[in-house]
Write a protein that holds these residues in place. Sequence first.
Motif, mmCIF file in Angstrom:
data_model
loop_
_atom_site.group_PDB
_atom_site.id
_atom_site.type_symbol
_atom_site.label_atom_id
_atom_site.label_comp_id
_atom_site.label_asym_id
_atom_site.label_seq_id
_atom_site.Cartn_x
_atom_site.Cartn_y
_atom_site.Cartn_z
ATOM 1 N N ALA A 155 -1.187 -0.671 -4.218
ATOM 2 C CA ALA A 155 0.153 -1.196 -4.494
ATOM 3 C C ALA A 155 0.974 -1.475 -3.248
ATOM 4 C CB ALA A 155 0.918 -0.207 -5.391
ATOM 5 N N CYS A 156 0.789 -0.689 -2.196
ATOM 6 C CA CYS A 156 1.690 -0.793 -1.044
ATOM 7 C C CYS A 156 0.974 -0.279 0.203
ATOM 8 C CB CYS A 156 2.950 0.029 -1.318
ATOM 9 S SG CYS A 156 4.301 -0.252 -0.164
ATOM 10 N N PRO A 157 0.026 -1.048 0.745
ATOM 11 C CA PRO A 157 -0.803 -0.538 1.849
ATOM 12 C C PRO A 157 -0.067 -0.311 3.159
ATOM 13 C CG PRO A 157 -1.303 -2.839 1.412
ATOM 14 C CD PRO A 157 -0.393 -2.393 0.320
ATOM 15 N N VAL A 158 1.189 -0.732 3.261
ATOM 16 C CA VAL A 158 2.034 -0.392 4.411
ATOM 17 C C VAL A 158 3.333 0.151 3.841
ATOM 18 C CG1 VAL A 158 3.130 -1.197 6.532
ATOM 19 C CG2 VAL A 158 1.010 -2.270 5.754
ATOM 20 N N THR A 159 3.545 1.453 3.984
ATOM 21 C CA THR A 159 4.691 2.079 3.314
ATOM 22 C C THR A 159 5.360 3.103 4.220
ATOM 23 O OG1 THR A 159 5.371 3.156 1.252
ATOM 24 C CG2 THR A 159 3.375 3.985 2.285
ATOM 25 N N ARG A 160 6.637 3.343 3.985
ATOM 26 C CA ARG A 160 7.385 4.311 4.780
ATOM 27 C C ARG A 160 7.036 5.727 4.349
ATOM 28 N NH1 ARG A 160 10.744 3.290 9.205
ATOM 29 N NH2 ARG A 160 12.549 4.384 8.374
ATOM 30 N N VAL A 161 6.890 6.621 5.328
ATOM 31 C CA VAL A 161 6.680 8.036 5.051
ATOM 32 C C VAL A 161 7.593 8.859 5.945
ATOM 33 C CG1 VAL A 161 4.277 7.787 4.296
ATOM 34 C CG2 VAL A 161 4.770 8.203 6.719
ATOM 35 N N ARG A 162 7.836 10.079 5.492
ATOM 36 C CA ARG A 162 8.597 11.032 6.309
ATOM 37 C C ARG A 162 7.635 12.107 6.794
ATOM 38 N NH1 ARG A 162 11.706 15.681 5.204
ATOM 39 N NH2 ARG A 162 11.563 15.331 2.949
ATOM 40 N N PHE A 177 4.466 12.929 4.527
ATOM 41 C CA PHE A 177 3.173 12.868 5.202
ATOM 42 C C PHE A 177 2.994 14.137 6.022
ATOM 43 C CE2 PHE A 177 0.858 12.077 9.136
ATOM 44 C CZ PHE A 177 -0.311 11.490 8.686
ATOM 45 N N PRO A 178 1.775 14.719 6.070
ATOM 46 C CA PRO A 178 0.535 14.255 5.441
ATOM 47 C C PRO A 178 0.461 14.593 3.959
ATOM 48 C CG PRO A 178 0.135 16.256 6.676
ATOM 49 C CD PRO A 178 1.556 15.886 6.959
ATOM 50 N N PHE A 179 -0.346 13.834 3.226
ATOM 51 C CA PHE A 179 -0.504 14.029 1.803
ATOM 52 C C PHE A 179 -1.463 15.188 1.538
ATOM 53 C CE2 PHE A 179 0.057 9.424 2.572
ATOM 54 C CZ PHE A 179 1.315 9.287 2.019
ATOM 55 N N PRO A 180 -1.254 15.926 0.455
ATOM 56 C CA PRO A 180 -2.183 17.016 0.143
ATOM 57 C C PRO A 180 -3.555 16.470 -0.237
ATOM 58 C CG PRO A 180 -0.645 16.671 -1.669
ATOM 59 C CD PRO A 180 -0.176 15.801 -0.533
ATOM 60 N N PRO A 181 -4.626 17.205 0.104
ATOM 61 C CA PRO A 181 -5.958 16.730 -0.289
ATOM 62 C C PRO A 181 -6.109 16.665 -1.790
ATOM 63 C CG PRO A 181 -6.043 18.998 0.529
ATOM 64 C CD PRO A 181 -4.670 18.490 0.805
ATOM 65 N N GLY A 182 -6.999 15.801 -2.238
ATOM 66 C CA GLY A 182 -7.255 15.682 -3.657
ATOM 67 C C GLY A 182 -8.098 16.838 -4.166
ATOM 68 N N PRO A 183 -8.298 16.917 -5.484
ATOM 69 C CA PRO A 183 -9.156 17.957 -6.043
ATOM 70 C C PRO A 183 -10.581 17.834 -5.512
ATOM 71 C CG PRO A 183 -7.904 16.819 -7.769
ATOM 72 C CD PRO A 183 -7.731 16.032 -6.511
ATOM 73 N N LEU A 184 -11.277 18.969 -5.417
ATOM 74 C CA LEU A 184 -12.686 18.996 -5.017
ATOM 75 C C LEU A 184 -12.916 18.420 -3.623
ATOM 76 C CD1 LEU A 184 -14.213 17.863 -8.428
ATOM 77 C CD2 LEU A 184 -14.147 20.189 -7.521
ATOM 78 N N GLY A 185 -11.952 18.642 -2.725
ATOM 79 C CA GLY A 185 -12.127 18.161 -1.365
ATOM 80 C C GLY A 185 -12.097 16.658 -1.233
ATOM 81 N N GLU A 186 -11.603 15.965 -2.246
ATOM 82 C CA GLU A 186 -11.521 14.509 -2.197
ATOM 83 C C GLU A 186 -10.341 14.080 -1.324
ATOM 84 O OE1 GLU A 186 -13.167 11.760 -4.607
ATOM 85 O OE2 GLU A 186 -14.571 13.139 -3.652
ATOM 86 N N PRO A 187 -10.338 12.813 -0.851
ATOM 87 C CA PRO A 187 -9.169 12.312 -0.134
ATOM 88 C C PRO A 187 -7.924 12.372 -1.028
ATOM 89 C CG PRO A 187 -11.047 10.854 0.189
ATOM 90 C CD PRO A 187 -11.449 11.840 -0.872
ATOM 91 N N PRO A 188 -6.749 12.390 -0.427
ATOM 92 C CA PRO A 188 -5.517 12.454 -1.217
ATOM 93 C C PRO A 188 -5.452 11.353 -2.273
ATOM 94 C CG PRO A 188 -5.028 12.769 1.101
ATOM 95 C CD PRO A 188 -6.476 12.377 1.027
ATOM 96 N N GLU A 189 -5.042 11.710 -3.470
ATOM 97 C CA GLU A 189 -4.936 10.725 -4.538
ATOM 98 C C GLU A 189 -3.917 9.642 -4.194
ATOM 99 O OE1 GLU A 189 -4.032 13.619 -7.607
ATOM 100 O OE2 GLU A 189 -6.046 13.364 -8.467
ATOM 101 N N ARG A 190 -2.924 10.004 -3.390
ATOM 102 C CA ARG A 190 -1.884 9.035 -3.025
ATOM 103 C C ARG A 190 -2.462 7.878 -2.207
ATOM 104 N NH1 ARG A 190 2.140 6.371 -4.746
ATOM 105 N NH2 ARG A 190 4.042 6.327 -3.489
ATOM 106 N N HIS A 191 -3.547 8.113 -1.470
ATOM 107 C CA HIS A 191 -4.158 7.034 -0.694
ATOM 108 C C HIS A 191 -4.528 5.859 -1.587
ATOM 109 C CE1 HIS A 191 -5.575 9.488 3.075
ATOM 110 N NE2 HIS A 191 -4.268 9.490 2.911
ATOM 111 N N ALA A 192 -5.195 6.148 -2.697
ATOM 112 C CA ALA A 192 -5.635 5.080 -3.596
ATOM 113 C C ALA A 192 -4.447 4.339 -4.181
ATOM 114 C CB ALA A 192 -6.501 5.658 -4.704
ATOM 115 N N GLU A 193 -3.416 5.080 -4.547
ATOM 116 C CA GLU A 193 -2.229 4.441 -5.134
ATOM 117 C C GLU A 193 -1.561 3.506 -4.127
ATOM 118 O OE1 GLU A 193 -1.273 8.432 -7.835
ATOM 119 O OE2 GLU A 193 0.011 7.884 -6.139
ATOM 120 N N LEU A 194 -1.463 3.944 -2.886
ATOM 121 C CA LEU A 194 -0.821 3.112 -1.870
ATOM 122 C C LEU A 194 -1.678 1.917 -1.494
ATOM 123 C CD1 LEU A 194 0.705 5.864 0.434
ATOM 124 C CD2 LEU A 194 1.921 4.372 -1.164
ATOM 125 N N ARG A 195 -2.996 2.113 -1.363
ATOM 126 C CA ARG A 195 -3.870 0.985 -1.024
ATOM 127 C C ARG A 195 -3.739 -0.126 -2.050
ATOM 128 N NH1 ARG A 195 -7.815 4.820 0.248
ATOM 129 N NH2 ARG A 195 -8.632 4.594 -1.867
#
Length: 400
Positions: A29-36, A9-27
């Motif tokens: 599958a795992c909306p509360v997850t460990r990060v470093r 963390f923090p995750f890199p921004p998505g293409p075209l100024g979109e939110p990070p793609e990882r946000h959608a994946e975590l929401r």
Amino acid sequence: MTANQPDLFPFPPGPLGEPPERHAELRDACPVTRVRMPSGDHAWFVSGYDEVQAALGDRRLSRAALREPGAPRVISGPDFSDNPFNLLNQEGPDHTRLRRLLTPAFTPRRAEALRTGVQRIADELIDEITSGPQPADLHHTYAAILPIHVICEMVGAPREDRTRLQEWTERLVSVTAFTPQERLRAREESAAYVATLVARRREEPGDDLLSTLIAARDDQDRLSEQELVWLGINLLVAGHDTTVGAITRGAFALLRHHDEFTRLAADPALVPAAVDELLRYAPPSDIGFIRVATEDLTIGSVEIARGEGVIPAMHAVGRDRRYTPDPDRLDLGRSDIRHLVFGFGSHYCPGAGVARMELEVAFGTLAARLPKLRLAVPAEDVEWIGGLLTLRPRSMPVEW
């Protein structure tokens, strides 16, 4: 990701100024997850709507506890979470007391009273843009200028100081873009600057928010001198930085989905709903403010131990599929829009009403004055800068 290899963390921004793609994946599958985090410490990253709302409303998650020995840190070295006088870092009675001092300046009535002045500034900026050459940089000539001009007038800071204020803001709220020494220097320089403003306003009070706070300090003893200075810094920094991000990212989303921009230009009544849809779809930031658990607690189905860090990503929840059908589609006509861009609970943004008004003016003026506005380069060629609290482009060339 495994328990031994958490996401960075923090995750890199998505293409075209979109939110990070990882946000959608975590929401999903795992909306509360460990990060470093960049410091090497671990925390729980929260990305689902229900889970973020629960975390923001839970008083067992504390910003003040970040100053306790051994508390998890997002970055190494000094940052704004160390400062006990920063409103964002306070809890309990002191936090309530200082918020009450700010509330009269940000009521809906006050926001509407400010609208005429904000509209004047927006029109002046559009006049300057249209009198110059094409293409123009919409970020540096409009989105990054309007909010800081507005907050300077509200607080009582000279407009010509905006460049210094912008530079300090970038350093104060940076995550990885600046060194600890640069952040500390920005904190010291901005505090000295506001102290100078306070001294000036004591000699020559005006019809501005800083003069009102000085009166609360000097006449009623409702805050300390350090609290007064840091409320001034909070207002100048928080009062414009996220609004810059919201205008920039929202305008880019509109121009990338040009049918929606044309729709807005044809129907000004859409402006208030458009602001919420743009905040949902293109929030100003992808980074949440870390808190520390003061007791054991549960978020979602995840048990969090006392002393652990929690990052409720309030800007990440607008695309939660549980509440928003087809969340990756920008639709200014949505009737039920959910987001938490202004937060929730005791730290809900006190300036939300003024920020909404400012965004209405910003987007409404673009649509009304420049209905043929378009990107002057392919959207893929706009470069976005990471490592800061808010996402912003190096430039946003536009034609009209």
